[in-house]
Design a protein around this motif. Structure first.
Motif, PDB file in Angstrom:
ATOM      1  N   VAL A 260      46.717  37.706  36.007  1.00 52.11           N
ATOM      2  CA  VAL A 260      47.971  38.373  36.371  1.00 52.11           C
ATOM      3  C   VAL A 260      47.804  39.137  37.678  1.00 52.11           C
ATOM      4  CG1 VAL A 260      49.572  40.179  35.691  1.00 52.11           C
ATOM      5  CG2 VAL A 260      48.772  38.547  33.999  1.00 52.11           C
ATOM      6  N   PHE A 261      46.722  39.873  37.762  1.00 48.02           N
ATOM      7  CA  PHE A 261      46.457  40.673  38.954  1.00 48.02           C
ATOM      8  C   PHE A 261      46.374  39.746  40.177  1.00 48.02           C
ATOM      9  CE2 PHE A 261      43.815  44.653  40.282  1.00 48.02           C
ATOM     10  CZ  PHE A 261      44.698  44.850  41.331  1.00 48.02           C
ATOM     11  N   MET A 262      45.692  38.631  40.005  1.00 47.97           N
ATOM     12  CA  MET A 262      45.540  37.676  41.115  1.00 47.97           C
ATOM     13  C   MET A 262      46.907  37.180  41.584  1.00 47.97           C
ATOM     14  SD  MET A 262      43.406  35.009  42.505  1.00 47.97           S
ATOM     15  CE  MET A 262      42.386  34.140  41.369  1.00 47.97           C
ATOM     16  N   LEU A 263      47.757  36.801  40.620  1.00 44.48           N
ATOM     17  CA  LEU A 263      49.070  36.281  40.992  1.00 44.48           C
ATOM     18  C   LEU A 263      49.855  37.325  41.778  1.00 44.48           C
ATOM     19  CD1 LEU A 263      51.104  33.941  40.665  1.00 44.48           C
ATOM     20  CD2 LEU A 263      51.988  35.160  38.677  1.00 44.48           C
ATOM     21  N   MET A 264      49.855  38.536  41.269  1.00 42.20           N
ATOM     22  CA  MET A 264      50.646  39.587  41.921  1.00 42.20           C
ATOM     23  C   MET A 264      50.055  39.940  43.275  1.00 42.20           C
ATOM     24  SD  MET A 264      53.089  39.974  40.083  1.00 42.20           S
ATOM     25  CE  MET A 264      53.531  39.329  38.483  1.00 42.20           C
ATOM     26  N   MET A 265      48.733  39.912  43.344  1.00 38.97           N
ATOM     27  CA  MET A 265      48.080  40.211  44.610  1.00 38.97           C
ATOM     28  C   MET A 265      48.437  39.154  45.642  1.00 38.97           C
ATOM     29  SD  MET A 265      45.070  39.308  46.382  1.00 38.97           S
ATOM     30  CE  MET A 265      44.152  38.457  45.130  1.00 38.97           C
ATOM     31  N   MET A 266      48.435  37.887  45.224  1.00 36.25           N
ATOM     32  CA  MET A 266      48.792  36.809  46.139  1.00 36.25           C
ATOM     33  C   MET A 266      50.258  36.923  46.560  1.00 36.25           C
ATOM     34  SD  MET A 266      46.264  35.156  46.869  1.00 36.25           S
ATOM     35  CE  MET A 266      44.617  34.746  46.391  1.00 36.25           C
ATOM     36  N   ALA A 267      51.117  37.301  45.609  1.00 40.47           N
ATOM     37  CA  ALA A 267      52.528  37.465  45.959  1.00 40.47           C
ATOM     38  C   ALA A 267      52.698  38.592  46.957  1.00 40.47           C
ATOM     39  CB  ALA A 267      53.342  37.749  44.698  1.00 40.47           C
TER      40      ALA A 267
END
Lengths: 479, 517
Positions: free
Chosen positions: B382-389
C-alpha cells in the motif's frame, strides 16, 4: 398653558419610577427577608415596562414641551436595556442567596438606573439628556460599591465616582458651549441652527467635550481606566449589568445625538471618534492578553466591543446605525451569557474568578464549557456564530462609507482579540482538569443556556431578531 | 426515482446530514464511557457513509455537458443585504464535494482505535467539520462561503488542540491565528465587492466588471486568505506544525480537503471575478510556486519526521496546482483540479500509512523504522502504491495531474514549466528515500519484529483508496469529462476579459496616436 402634557409616550418611564419607589417601600416594610421578593418584583416591573414601551411604540411622538421623544429607535433601545437589566437581575437572584446578601437595595437601585437610561435614550434636549444621564450614573456609582465591606469594591466605587463626575462635568461643559454658540438646547433647534452653518469653532469644541463625556460612559479608550477596576470590584451580577445596559444606553444616545442634531458636523466628529474607536479596538485586544482575572478580561473585551460598535456610528449612515444596533443586540447575548458562566464558577460554595479555575472543566462540567466555547468563538467573531454577523454588518457599513482602512484595522485587531478568547477555550479543553464546579443554579443555567443557544442558532433565524433593528435604524434617519 | 431526486434539495441534505448526526450523538445516554464511545463510532460511521452515498447521487445526476451551476437552491437569508442561502455545484466544485464525503468515513475508521478519550466529542467535531467543508464547496454566495470557510477553524482547532501530539497547543494556535489573519482580509474584499455589486451572489459577481485599480486590491485581499490556506511559500509554516501535531484523521482532512480550499478559492473567485489582476499577478504566483516546489522539496528531503516530510511534500504539490491554475490554459487548469483531487486521496492515504505504524510504535521518526517489508508485506504494498502516486508514476493518479499541468504550462511559459518539472525529480528523490529507509533494509530493531501487518479494519480503509488511485491513473476521463465544460467556460471568460481590456487600452492608445500626442 396649564394643560397636562401628553403622558402616553412616557408611560413606561412613569411606571418604572413608581415601581422603584414602591419596591423601596416593600423592602422596608416587609418583615421576612425581602431580597428575593423585591428582586422578583423588579424583574416583573421590567417586563411590564417593556410591554408598555412596546405598546407606545409607533410613530414619532414628542412630549413635555419637546424634552422627551419616542420613536421606533428609542423603543428598540429601551427593549434592549430592559432585556439586559432583566437578565442581569435573574443572575443576581442566586448570587444574593449564595452570598447571603440581605440588602434589598440592589434591585431597587437597578430599577432607578434603568429608569435613568430610558430617560437618556428618549431625551430630546441637552437638559433632559443630562438629567437622565445623572440619574443613571448616580445609581451606578452606588451599585459599583455595593459590596461596601470589600476593599476592592470601595476602591472601584470611589474611582468610578471621581472619574464619572469628571466625565459628567466635561459633558455639561460641552453642552454649555454648544448652547452658547447655537442658542438652543433642544435637539430639533440644534439641528436647525447647525444646518449649513459654517463650522463654528465653539460648537466643535463643545461637541468634542460631549463626545469625551460619552466615551467615558461607554468606556472607550482613552476614557476606559475605570472599567477593569469597576468590573473586578463590583459584584458579578452588577458587572453583568454594567457591561450591557449602560453601554447600550450610552451608545444609543451617542447614535441619536451625533446623527441627529450634529449630523452636519460629521466631518469633525468623525475624526475624534475614529481615534477613539481605533484605540479601543486595539487596546481592548492587546491589554486583555495579560489578564488572569476573568472579570478584568471581560472588561477589556467590552472595551474592544465598544470599539467595533463605534465603527457603525462612524460610518454615519442608516446602514451603519443598523449594524451598530445589531452589534449591541448580539453583544448583549454574548456578554450576559459569559457572565452567567462566570457566576457558575463556584468551587465549594465560593465564587472564583481566575481563568485558571477553568482548567480542564470540559471534562468535569461539559455543558458549561460548551456554552463558554460557543460564546468565546462568537466574541472572537468566528462564523457561523452570531458574533461574526455583528462584526460583518458594522464592517460592511464602514466599507460602504469608504472607511476601508478603519475596517482593516478592525479585522486585524479582531485577530489579536481572538487570541485571548481562544486562550480560555484552550484552558478549558487542552489543560489538565482542576477542581470541578458546583452544580450551577437554575436561573444561572437558564440565562447561560438561552444566551449560548441564541448565539448558535442566530444563523438559522436572523430575520425576526433583526426586523426590530431595521425599523429602529429607519426611524433614526427619517428626518 | 428520478423525480424524487430532482425535487430533493440534495446539496442541503448532504451538507446538513452530518449536523443531524451531531444531534444524534448528543442523545446518546449511557453511564459507561466505553458504551458511549462505541455507539458514537458506529453512529458517525453510518452517518458519514450515508452522506457519501447521498453525494454520489450528485455525480450520477450531474449533467457534464453544461457549465452552469446545477442542483441550485436559493432562499432568503439576509434579504436587506443581498445575502441569500444559495447553493449549487458545477464541474469544478462537484468533485471536491465527493472528495470530502469520500474521505470522511475513512477518517472515522482510522480513528477507531487511535482515539480513546472523549470519543463522542471527537466525532462531533468531525461531523461539524464535514458540514463546513461540503457547504463551502457548494456555497454560491460569498458570505455563505465565508461562513463555511471560516467555520472550519472551530472544529479543526479543537481537533488539533484536544487530540493532538505533544506541541498541540502551539500548533492549534498557530493554525487558527495564521488562517484567521488571512481570512479577515478576504472578508474586507468580500465587503468591497458587495459595495460595487450590491450583492454577494457568486454567479452575479462573476459577470461584474471591477475596475483594474480595485481588482488589484481585491485580488491581494483574496490572495492573503487563499495563499495561507493553500499554503504557498512563504506563508506555509503553519502547515508542518499543524500536520505533525494533529491526530492522523485530522492530518488526512487537512491535507485532503482543507488545502484544496485555497486553490478552489483561486478558481472560484480570483480568476473569474478579477481576471485583470489575476493576469497582472501571475508572475508573482509563478515565482512563489516555483520556490515552493523546489525549496520545500529540498526541505522535505532533510526531514526526520515522517509526517513532516509528507507535509512539506504537500506544499510542493500544491505549488504545482497554483502554477497550473494561473497558467490559465485548458489543460493546465484541468490538470490543477485533477492534481488537487489526486493529492487529496494520495496525501490522505500517506498520512494514514504513517498512522498505521504510529499506532503500533508511537513514533514518527524515520530512523526508528527499517525493514518493515519483511513482516508487513501488505503495508509495504500500500505504501509503495501511494508513494508512487505521489511521485507521479504513470498509471497512478499523480501522473495525470502533473503531466497535464506541465503540458499546459509549457504552452504559456517554458521556463516556468521547466523549473516546475524539477519538482517531479525532487519529489521522487525524497519519497523514494523515505520509502527505502522505512520499508527496506534489514529488520534489525527488536520492537519492529513484533509489529503486525494491516488489520482487517486497516485494509478496509486502504482498499477504496488504492482502487481510486488506480482508477484515476488508468481511466482519467471519468473525472476529466465532468470538469471539462466548466473549465472551458472559465478559460474562455478569462481570456475574453483580458482581450476586451487590451482592446480598450489599445483604442485609447490609438486615439492618442491619432491626435498626435
Amino acid at each position: 398653558m396649564t394643560a397636562l402634557p401628553n403622558l402616553t409616550p412616557a408611560y413606561a418611564e412613569m411606571f418604572l419610577a413608581i415601581a422603584g419607589m414602591a419596591l423601596l417601600m416593600v423592602g422596608v416594610f416587609r418583615k421576612s427577608d425581602p431580597v428575593r421578593g423585591v428582586t422578583m418584583l423588579a424583574i416583573l416591573a421590567f417586563a411590564v415596562a417593556a410591554v408598555l414601551s412596546i405598546s407606545t411604540n409607533g410613530a414619532e411622538t414628542v412630549t413635555f414641551n419637546g424634552l422627551f421623544v419616542v420613536n421606533a429607535f428609542t423603543g428598540f433601545a429601551k427593549l434592549l436595556i430592559l432585556l439586559g437589566a432583566g437578565l442581569a437581575m435573574l443572575l443576581a437572584l442566586p448570587w444574593a442567596r449564595n452570598e447571603g446578601v440581605s440588602r434589598y437595595e440592589l434591585p431597587v437601585i437597578m430599577v432607578f438606573a434603568v429608569l435613568g437610561m430610558m430617560m437618556m435614550v428618549s431625551a430630546n434636549n441637552l437638559i433632559s439628556l443630562y438629567v437622565g444621564l445623572e440619574l443613571q450614573s448616580l445609581a451606578l456609582y452606588v451599585l459599583a460599591a455595593f459590596n461596601r465591606g470589600n476593599l476592592k469594591a470601595t476602591e472601584a466605587g470611589v474611582k468610578y465616582f471621581v472619574l464619572g463626575a469628571l466625565a459628567s462635568g466635561l459633558l455639561l461643559y460641552g453642552s454649555s458651549l454648544v448652547y452658547g454658540f447655537s442658542g438652543t438646547t433642544s435637539f430639533a433647534g440644534l439641528a436647525d441652527a447647525l444646518t449649513g452653518a459654517e463650522s463654528n469653532a465653539g460648537v466643535i469644541v463643545g461637541i468634542v467635550f460631549v463626545i469625551c463625556g460619552f466615551a467615558f460612559k461607554v468606556s472607550a479608550v482613552p476614557f476606559h481606566m475605570w472599567t477593569p477596576d469597576v468590573y473586578e470590584g463590583a459584584p458579578t451580577p452588577v458587572t453583568a449589568f454594567f457591561s450591557v445596559a449602560p453601554k447600550i444606553a450610552a451608545l444609543c444616545l451617542f447614535l441619536r445625538i451625533l446623527v441627529g442634531p450634529f449630523e452636519d458636523l460629521m466631518v469633525q466628529w468623525r475624526q475624534v471618534l475614529t481615534v477613539i474607536c481605533v484605540a479601543s479596538m486595539l487596546w481592548g485586544a492587546v491589554a486583555a492578553i495579560a489578564q488572569n482575572n476573568i472579570k478584568r478580561l471581560m472588561a477589556y473585551s467590552s472595551i474592544g466591543h465598544v470599539g467595533y460598535a463605534l465603527i457603525g456610528l462612524i460610518a454615519g449612515t442608516q446602514e451603519g446605525a443598523r449594524g451598530m444596533i445589531y452589534y449591541m443586540l448580539i453583544y448583549l447575548f454574548m456578554n450576559v451569557g459569559t457572565f452567567a458562566v462566570i457566576l457558575s464558577m463556584r468551587v465549594k460554595d465560593r465564587y472564583v474568578e481566575s481563568i485558571d479555575d477553568l482548567s480542564g472543566i470540559s471534562k468535569t462540567n461539559p455543558a458549561i464549557s460548551l456554552a463558554l466555547t460557543a460564546l468565546m468563538f462568537s466574541m472572537a467573531g468566528i462564523p457561523p456564530l452570531a458574533g461574526f454577523f455583528g462584526k460583518y454588518f458594522v464592517f460592511a457599513a464602514a466599507v460602504n462609507s469608504g472607511l476601508i482602512p478603519l475596517a482593516v484595522i478592525g479585522v486585524l485587531s479582531s485577530v489579536i482579540g481572538a487570541y485571548y478568547y481562544l486562550r480560555l477555550i484552550k484552558i478549558m479543553y487542552f489543560d489538565e482538569s482542576a477542581e470541578s464546579f458546583d452544580c450551577p443554579d437554575y436561573s444561572t443555567s437558564l440565562v447561560m443556556g438561552v444566551c449560548a443557544l441564541a448565539v448558535v442558532v442566530f444563523i438559522f433565524l436572523p430575520e425576526p431578531l433583526l426586523a426590530g433593528a431595521d425599523a429602529a435604524a429607519a426611524a433614526l434617519f427619517q428626518g | 426515482m428520478n423525480g424524487f431526486v430532482e425535487n430533493l434539495p440534495l446539496l442541503s441534505v448532504i451538507t446538513f446530514t452530518p449536523l443531524l448526526g451531531v444531534l444524534l450523538l448528543l442523545t446518546i445516554r449511557a453511564d459507561d464511557p466505553e458504551i458511549v464511545a462505541r455507539n458514537s463510532r458506529w453512529v458517525t460511521l453510518w452517518v458519514t457513509v450515508g452522506t457519501f452515498l447521498a453525494s454520489l447521487l450528485i455525480w450520477t445526476n450531474f449533467d457534464s455537458s453544461t457549465a452552469d451551476f446545477q442542483f441550485v437552491e436559493q432562499a432568503a437569508w439576509f434579504p436587506e443585504f443581498g445575502i441569500s442561502y444559495h447553493m449549487g455545484v458545477d464541474g469544478i466544485s462537484m468533485l471536491f464535494v465527493i472528495l470530502s464525503t469520500f474521505l470522511m468515513p475513512l477518517c472515522v475508521l482510522a480513528s477507531w482505535d487511535a482515539i480513546k478519550t472523549r470519543v463522542r466529542e471527537y466525532m462531533i467535531a468531525f461531523l461539524i467539520l464535514e458540514t463546513m467543508m461540503v457547504g463551502m464547496f457548494c456555497a454560491l454566495d460569498m458570505v455563505l462561503f465565508y461562513v463555511f470557510f471560516e467555520g472550519v477553524l472551530i472544529p479543526m482547532f479543537l481537533i488539533i488542540g484536544v487530540w493532538g501530539g505533544a506541541r498541540r497547543v502551539y500548533a492549534a494556535f498557530k493554525f487558527f491565528l495564521y488562517t484567521l489573519t488571512g481570512s479577515v482580509l478576504l472578508l474586507i474584499a468580500i465587503l468591497a465587492m458587495y459595495f460595487v455589486a450590491e450583492t454577494t451572489n457568486i454567479p452575479t459577481l462573476m459577470t461584474t466588471d471591477f475596475p483594474f485599480q480595485m481588482q488589484f486590491w481585491l485580488w491581494l485581499g483574496l490572495f492573503a486568505s487563499f495563499a495561507v490556506k493553500v499554503p504557498m511559500w512563504p506563508v506555509h509554516t503553519w502547515l508542518p506544525d499543524a500536520h505533525v501535531e494533529a491526530p492522523t484523521a485530522g492530518s488526512v482532512i487537512l491535507a485532503g480537503v482543507l488545502l484544496k480550499m485555497g486553490a478552489y478559492g483561486f478558481l472560484r473567485f480570483s480568476m473569474p471575478m478579477l481576471p485583470l489582476a489575476s493576469e497582472y499577478f501571475t508572475p508573482l504566483v509563478y515565482g512563489l510556486s516555483i520556490v515552493a516546489v523546489i525549496y520545500t522539496s529540498l526541505v522535505a528531503l532533510a526531514q526526520e519526521d515522517m509526517k513532516k516530510l509528507i507535509a512539506y511534500s504537500s506544499v510542493a504539490h500544491m505549488g504545482f496546482v497554483t502554477v497550473g491554475i494561473f497558467a490559465a490554459t485548458q489543460q493546465a487548469v484541468q490538470g490543477a483540479i485533477y492534481q488537487m483531487l489526486s493529492h487529496g486521496v494520495v496525501s490522505g492515504a500517506l498520512f494514514l500509512c504513517v498512522g498505521v505504524v504510529y499506532d503500533r510504535l508511537h513514533t514518527r521518526e524515520i530512523g526508528r523504522y527499517g525493514g518493515l517489508v519483511n513482516n508487513m508485506p501488505k503495508y509495504a504494498f500500500v505504501f509503495m502504491l501511494m508513494m508512487m502516486a505521489s511521485v507521479g508514476l504513470p498509471g497512478t493518479s499523480g501522473f495525470v495531474g502533473e503531466f497535464l499541468i506541465l503540458t499546459g504550462v509549457f504552452q504559456v511559459n517554458t521556463w516556468v514549466s521547466l523549473l516546475t518539472a524539477t519538482g517531479v525529480i525532487l519529489g521522487a528523490t525524497y519519497m523514494l528515500y523515505l520509502y527505502r529507509r522505512v520499508i527496506y533494509g534489514e529488520l534489525v530493531k527488536e520492537d519492529l519484529k513484533d509489529m503486525l501487518d494491516l488489520s482487517r479494519r486497516e485494509i478496509a480503509i486502504f482498499a477504496p483508496l488504492c482502487v481510486v488511485v488506480m482508477w484515476m491513473g488508468v481511466y482519467p476521463m471519468s473525472f476529466l469529462v465532468v470538469m471539462e465544460a466548466s473549465v472551458t467556460k472559465l478559460i474562455t471568460d478569462y481570456h475574453a476579459a483580458l482581450d476586451a481590456n487590451a482592446l480598450a487600452s489599445g483604442l485609447v492608445d490609438g486615439v492618442r496616436l491619432a491626435l498626435g500626442r
